[in-house]
Design a protein around this motif. Structure first.
Motif, mmCIF file in Angstrom:
data_model
loop_
_atom_site.group_PDB
_atom_site.id
_atom_site.type_symbol
_atom_site.label_atom_id
_atom_site.label_comp_id
_atom_site.label_asym_id
_atom_site.label_seq_id
_atom_site.Cartn_x
_atom_site.Cartn_y
_atom_site.Cartn_z
ATOM 1 N N PHE A 23 33.077 38.132 46.615
ATOM 2 C CA PHE A 23 34.366 38.565 46.093
ATOM 3 C C PHE A 23 35.272 37.355 45.936
ATOM 4 O O PHE A 23 35.145 36.363 46.634
ATOM 5 C CB PHE A 23 35.014 39.640 46.974
ATOM 6 C CG PHE A 23 35.710 39.110 48.196
ATOM 7 C CD1 PHE A 23 37.071 38.897 48.180
ATOM 8 C CD2 PHE A 23 35.012 38.836 49.357
ATOM 9 C CE1 PHE A 23 37.724 38.414 49.297
ATOM 10 C CE2 PHE A 23 35.645 38.349 50.474
ATOM 11 C CZ PHE A 23 37.010 38.147 50.452
ATOM 12 N N GLU A 24 36.166 37.470 44.959
ATOM 13 C CA GLU A 24 37.144 36.418 44.681
ATOM 14 C C GLU A 24 38.502 37.069 44.489
ATOM 15 O O GLU A 24 38.598 38.108 43.866
ATOM 16 C CB GLU A 24 36.801 35.663 43.400
ATOM 17 C CG GLU A 24 35.485 34.958 43.372
ATOM 18 C CD GLU A 24 35.187 34.382 41.986
ATOM 19 O OE1 GLU A 24 36.128 34.126 41.212
ATOM 20 O OE2 GLU A 24 34.008 34.208 41.689
ATOM 21 N N SER A 26 42.173 36.311 42.756
ATOM 22 C CA SER A 26 42.847 35.402 41.835
ATOM 23 C C SER A 26 44.325 35.324 42.178
ATOM 24 O O SER A 26 44.856 36.147 42.924
ATOM 25 C CB SER A 26 42.668 35.867 40.391
ATOM 26 O OG SER A 26 43.379 37.061 40.179
ATOM 27 N N ASN A 30 44.388 39.943 41.189
ATOM 28 C CA ASN A 30 43.156 40.672 40.922
ATOM 29 C C ASN A 30 42.080 40.291 41.933
ATOM 30 O O ASN A 30 42.096 39.210 42.485
ATOM 31 C CB ASN A 30 42.636 40.381 39.518
ATOM 32 C CG ASN A 30 43.507 40.993 38.445
ATOM 33 O OD1 ASN A 30 44.378 41.808 38.715
ATOM 34 N ND2 ASN A 30 43.281 40.602 37.213
ATOM 35 N N LYS A 32 37.810 40.256 42.204
ATOM 36 C CA LYS A 32 36.542 40.400 41.501
ATOM 37 C C LYS A 32 35.444 40.541 42.546
ATOM 38 O O LYS A 32 35.284 39.681 43.410
ATOM 39 C CB LYS A 32 36.268 39.196 40.612
ATOM 40 C CG LYS A 32 35.025 39.358 39.743
ATOM 41 C CD LYS A 32 34.673 38.100 38.977
ATOM 42 C CE LYS A 32 35.732 37.772 37.964
ATOM 43 N NZ LYS A 32 35.359 36.599 37.133
ATOM 44 N N THR A 34 31.332 41.194 43.196
ATOM 45 C CA THR A 34 29.992 41.142 42.631
ATOM 46 C C THR A 34 29.038 41.746 43.656
ATOM 47 O O THR A 34 28.950 41.260 44.775
ATOM 48 C CB THR A 34 29.577 39.687 42.332
ATOM 49 O OG1 THR A 34 30.547 39.097 41.470
ATOM 50 C CG2 THR A 34 28.214 39.619 41.672
ATOM 51 N N LYS A 73 37.827 46.619 35.236
ATOM 52 C CA LYS A 73 36.625 46.189 34.515
ATOM 53 C C LYS A 73 35.404 46.508 35.353
ATOM 54 O O LYS A 73 35.421 46.367 36.574
ATOM 55 C CB LYS A 73 36.632 44.684 34.231
ATOM 56 C CG LYS A 73 37.538 44.235 33.153
ATOM 57 C CD LYS A 73 37.350 42.737 32.918
ATOM 58 C CE LYS A 73 38.413 42.214 31.984
ATOM 59 N NZ LYS A 73 38.335 40.757 31.880
ATOM 60 N N ILE A 85 29.644 43.372 38.180
ATOM 61 C CA ILE A 85 30.896 42.678 38.483
ATOM 62 C C ILE A 85 32.037 43.662 38.238
ATOM 63 O O ILE A 85 32.224 44.145 37.125
ATOM 64 C CB ILE A 85 31.062 41.427 37.614
ATOM 65 C CG1 ILE A 85 29.867 40.487 37.840
ATOM 66 C CG2 ILE A 85 32.388 40.730 37.920
ATOM 67 C CD1 ILE A 85 29.730 39.418 36.797
ATOM 68 N N THR A 87 36.158 44.350 38.544
ATOM 69 C CA THR A 87 37.463 43.725 38.705
ATOM 70 C C THR A 87 38.483 44.794 39.061
ATOM 71 O O THR A 87 38.575 45.820 38.385
ATOM 72 C CB THR A 87 37.883 42.999 37.413
ATOM 73 O OG1 THR A 87 36.873 42.040 37.064
ATOM 74 C CG2 THR A 87 39.218 42.277 37.605
ATOM 75 N N GLN A 89 42.638 45.618 40.053
ATOM 76 C CA GLN A 89 43.987 45.111 39.803
ATOM 77 C C GLN A 89 44.968 45.864 40.690
ATOM 78 O O GLN A 89 44.839 47.064 40.884
ATOM 79 C CB GLN A 89 44.337 45.325 38.329
ATOM 80 C CG GLN A 89 45.675 44.779 37.920
ATOM 81 C CD GLN A 89 45.915 45.050 36.444
ATOM 82 O OE1 GLN A 89 45.744 46.170 35.985
ATOM 83 N NE2 GLN A 89 46.293 44.022 35.715
#
Length: 90
Positions: A23-24, A26, A30, A32, A34, A73, A85, A87, A89
Motif C-alpha cells: 500500500f502507498e 499519496s 489517496n 493505493k 495492491t 479506481k 490495484i 485506489t 480517496q
C-alpha cells in the motif's frame, strides 16, 4: 476461494505472504492498495469491500485506523502478475 477461517471471528480467510501486498499513501490523501486477485474477489464477495461505489468506509492498516475512504479506481494489472490495484480517496 473460502478456506477454514483463521480463529479471529472472520467469515473467510486467505493467507498470502506480506510481500504479495503493498500500500502507498499519496500527498493528496489517496491510498493505493495492491493485493492478489483471489483475495480481492473474496474481500468483495464477503462485503469487506463495498459494492456501492459511493459508500464511505473506514480503513485500518496493521490494526491502525487511517481514516474513512471510498473506492475510486479498481484496476487489474496487465503484466500477468495476478494482482489488483485499488485506489481509495478520502
Amino acid at each position: 476461494m473460502p478456506l477454514m477461517p483463521y480463529n479471529c471471528g472472520v467469515v473467510a480467510s486467505l493467507r498470502y505472504p506480506k510481500e504479495r501486498m503493498d500500500f502507498e499513501r499519496s500527498e493528496g490523501g489517496n491510498v493505493k492498495l495492491t493485493v492478489p486477485t483471489r483475495l480481492v474477489l473474496e474481500m468483495y464477495r464477503t462485503g469487506v469491500l463495498p459494492q456501492d461505489e459511493n459508500q464511505i468506509f473506514p480503513i485500518c492498516i496493521s490494526g491502525k485506523s487511517i481514516g474513512t475512504y471510498r473506492v475510486v479506481k479498481f484496476l487489474y494489472s496487465n503484466d500477468h502478475s495476478d494482482v489488483v490495484i485499488i485506489t481509495f480517496q478520502r
